[in-house]
Enzyme design. Sequence first.
Site, PDB file in Angstrom:
ATOM      1  N   HIS A   1       0.854  -1.192   0.000  1.00  0.00           N
ATOM      2  CA  HIS A   1       0.000   0.000   0.000  1.00  0.00           C
ATOM      3  C   HIS A   1       0.880   1.229   0.000  1.00  0.00           C
ATOM      4  O   HIS A   1       2.099   1.149   0.085  1.00  0.00           O
ATOM      5  CB  HIS A   1      -0.959   0.018   1.199  1.00  0.00           C
ATOM      6  CG  HIS A   1      -0.316   0.304   2.515  1.00  0.00           C
ATOM      7  ND1 HIS A   1      -0.930   1.042   3.492  1.00  0.00           N
ATOM      8  CD2 HIS A   1       0.891  -0.033   3.025  1.00  0.00           C
ATOM      9  CE1 HIS A   1      -0.148   1.130   4.555  1.00  0.00           C
ATOM     10  NE2 HIS A   1       0.954   0.476   4.293  1.00  0.00           N
TER      11      HIS A   1
ATOM     12  N   CYS B   1       6.078   6.295   3.912  1.00  0.00           N
ATOM     13  CA  CYS B   1       4.863   5.520   3.619  1.00  0.00           C
ATOM     14  C   CYS B   1       4.139   6.057   2.385  1.00  0.00           C
ATOM     15  O   CYS B   1       3.224   5.405   1.879  1.00  0.00           O
ATOM     16  CB  CYS B   1       3.919   5.508   4.817  1.00  0.00           C
ATOM     17  SG  CYS B   1       4.572   4.578   6.221  1.00  0.00           S
TER      18      CYS B   1
ATOM     19  N   HIS C   1       4.977   0.193  -0.737  1.00  0.00           N
ATOM     20  CA  HIS C   1       5.747  -0.580   0.234  1.00  0.00           C
ATOM     21  C   HIS C   1       4.804  -1.636   0.801  1.00  0.00           C
ATOM     22  O   HIS C   1       3.591  -1.535   0.637  1.00  0.00           O
ATOM     23  CB  HIS C   1       6.338   0.305   1.343  1.00  0.00           C
ATOM     24  CG  HIS C   1       5.326   0.882   2.266  1.00  0.00           C
ATOM     25  ND1 HIS C   1       4.529   1.967   1.937  1.00  0.00           N
ATOM     26  CD2 HIS C   1       4.948   0.518   3.524  1.00  0.00           C
ATOM     27  CE1 HIS C   1       3.733   2.250   2.946  1.00  0.00           C
ATOM     28  NE2 HIS C   1       3.948   1.381   3.926  1.00  0.00           N
TER      29      HIS C   1
ATOM     30  N   HIS D   1       3.784  -4.904   3.858  1.00  0.00           N
ATOM     31  CA  HIS D   1       3.831  -5.387   5.239  1.00  0.00           C
ATOM     32  C   HIS D   1       3.416  -6.849   5.283  1.00  0.00           C
ATOM     33  O   HIS D   1       2.646  -7.322   4.444  1.00  0.00           O
ATOM     34  CB  HIS D   1       2.864  -4.593   6.128  1.00  0.00           C
ATOM     35  CG  HIS D   1       3.176  -3.149   6.216  1.00  0.00           C
ATOM     36  ND1 HIS D   1       4.203  -2.650   6.978  1.00  0.00           N
ATOM     37  CD2 HIS D   1       2.599  -2.076   5.608  1.00  0.00           C
ATOM     38  CE1 HIS D   1       4.239  -1.342   6.861  1.00  0.00           C
ATOM     39  NE2 HIS D   1       3.279  -0.961   6.029  1.00  0.00           N
TER      40      HIS D   1
ATOM     41  N   ASP E   1      -4.413 -10.841   0.440  1.00  0.00           N
ATOM     42  CA  ASP E   1      -3.084 -11.457   0.396  1.00  0.00           C
ATOM     43  C   ASP E   1      -2.408 -11.265  -0.958  1.00  0.00           C
ATOM     44  O   ASP E   1      -2.979 -11.572  -2.007  1.00  0.00           O
ATOM     45  CB  ASP E   1      -3.176 -12.943   0.734  1.00  0.00           C
ATOM     46  CG  ASP E   1      -1.811 -13.548   1.004  1.00  0.00           C
ATOM     47  OD1 ASP E   1      -0.961 -12.858   1.619  1.00  0.00           O
ATOM     48  OD2 ASP E   1      -1.588 -14.700   0.610  1.00  0.00           O
ATOM     49  N   HIS E   2      -1.188 -10.742  -0.890  1.00  0.00           N
ATOM     50  CA  HIS E   2      -0.353 -10.476  -2.064  1.00  0.00           C
ATOM     51  C   HIS E   2      -1.031  -9.521  -3.049  1.00  0.00           C
ATOM     52  O   HIS E   2      -0.895  -9.665  -4.264  1.00  0.00           O
ATOM     53  CB  HIS E   2       0.086 -11.779  -2.746  1.00  0.00           C
ATOM     54  CG  HIS E   2       1.144 -12.488  -1.967  1.00  0.00           C
ATOM     55  ND1 HIS E   2       0.851 -13.296  -0.891  1.00  0.00           N
ATOM     56  CD2 HIS E   2       2.484 -12.474  -2.073  1.00  0.00           C
ATOM     57  CE1 HIS E   2       1.969 -13.772  -0.389  1.00  0.00           C
ATOM     58  NE2 HIS E   2       2.986 -13.275  -1.080  1.00  0.00           N
TER      59      HIS E   2
ATOM     60  N   GLU F   1       0.448  -4.196  11.775  1.00  0.00           N
ATOM     61  CA  GLU F   1       1.134  -3.807  10.540  1.00  0.00           C
ATOM     62  C   GLU F   1       2.609  -4.200  10.633  1.00  0.00           C
ATOM     63  O   GLU F   1       3.202  -4.665   9.676  1.00  0.00           O
ATOM     64  CB  GLU F   1       1.000  -2.299  10.329  1.00  0.00           C
ATOM     65  CG  GLU F   1       1.625  -1.806   9.049  1.00  0.00           C
ATOM     66  CD  GLU F   1       1.459  -0.315   8.889  1.00  0.00           C
ATOM     67  OE1 GLU F   1       0.655   0.084   8.030  1.00  0.00           O
ATOM     68  OE2 GLU F   1       2.138   0.441   9.611  1.00  0.00           O
TER      69      GLU F   1
END
Length: 136
Positions: free
Chosen positions: A14, A33, A39, A41, A79-80, A126
Amino acid sequence: MIYITRRERFNAAHKLYREEWSDEQNLEIFGKCSNPNWHGHNYELFITVKGEINPETGFVIDLKDLKRIITVYVTDVLDHKNINLDVNFMKGKMASTEVLAVTIFDVLKPHIDGQGAILHSVKLFETENNFVEYFG
């Protein structure tokens, strides 16, 4: 009343930014960010439900059912993925951990409530040092 928690994990990218702001203002407010190249997490998600124990099963909710609900409506969706671009329930929203936790709660609540349990909270890590908890 008893509480039970299921942990799930997902990885997602995100960035925090406001389109109406300049790159400089986004950098000033959101720091790295707001990286234009995103980037990611490794999120940890804790879903807590509450209710009375069913005397026939000994469960508040069958954890297989809770896992399926979380997987179908949240982890498979996130996810991903790029939270800003790929996740329909986050379209038009700031992709902060706070907003994501509230939205996950809103997504899960209708699928959990009525299964013998009530959604109590969403806790979303996070990083190992930063997490948010939302109670609805």
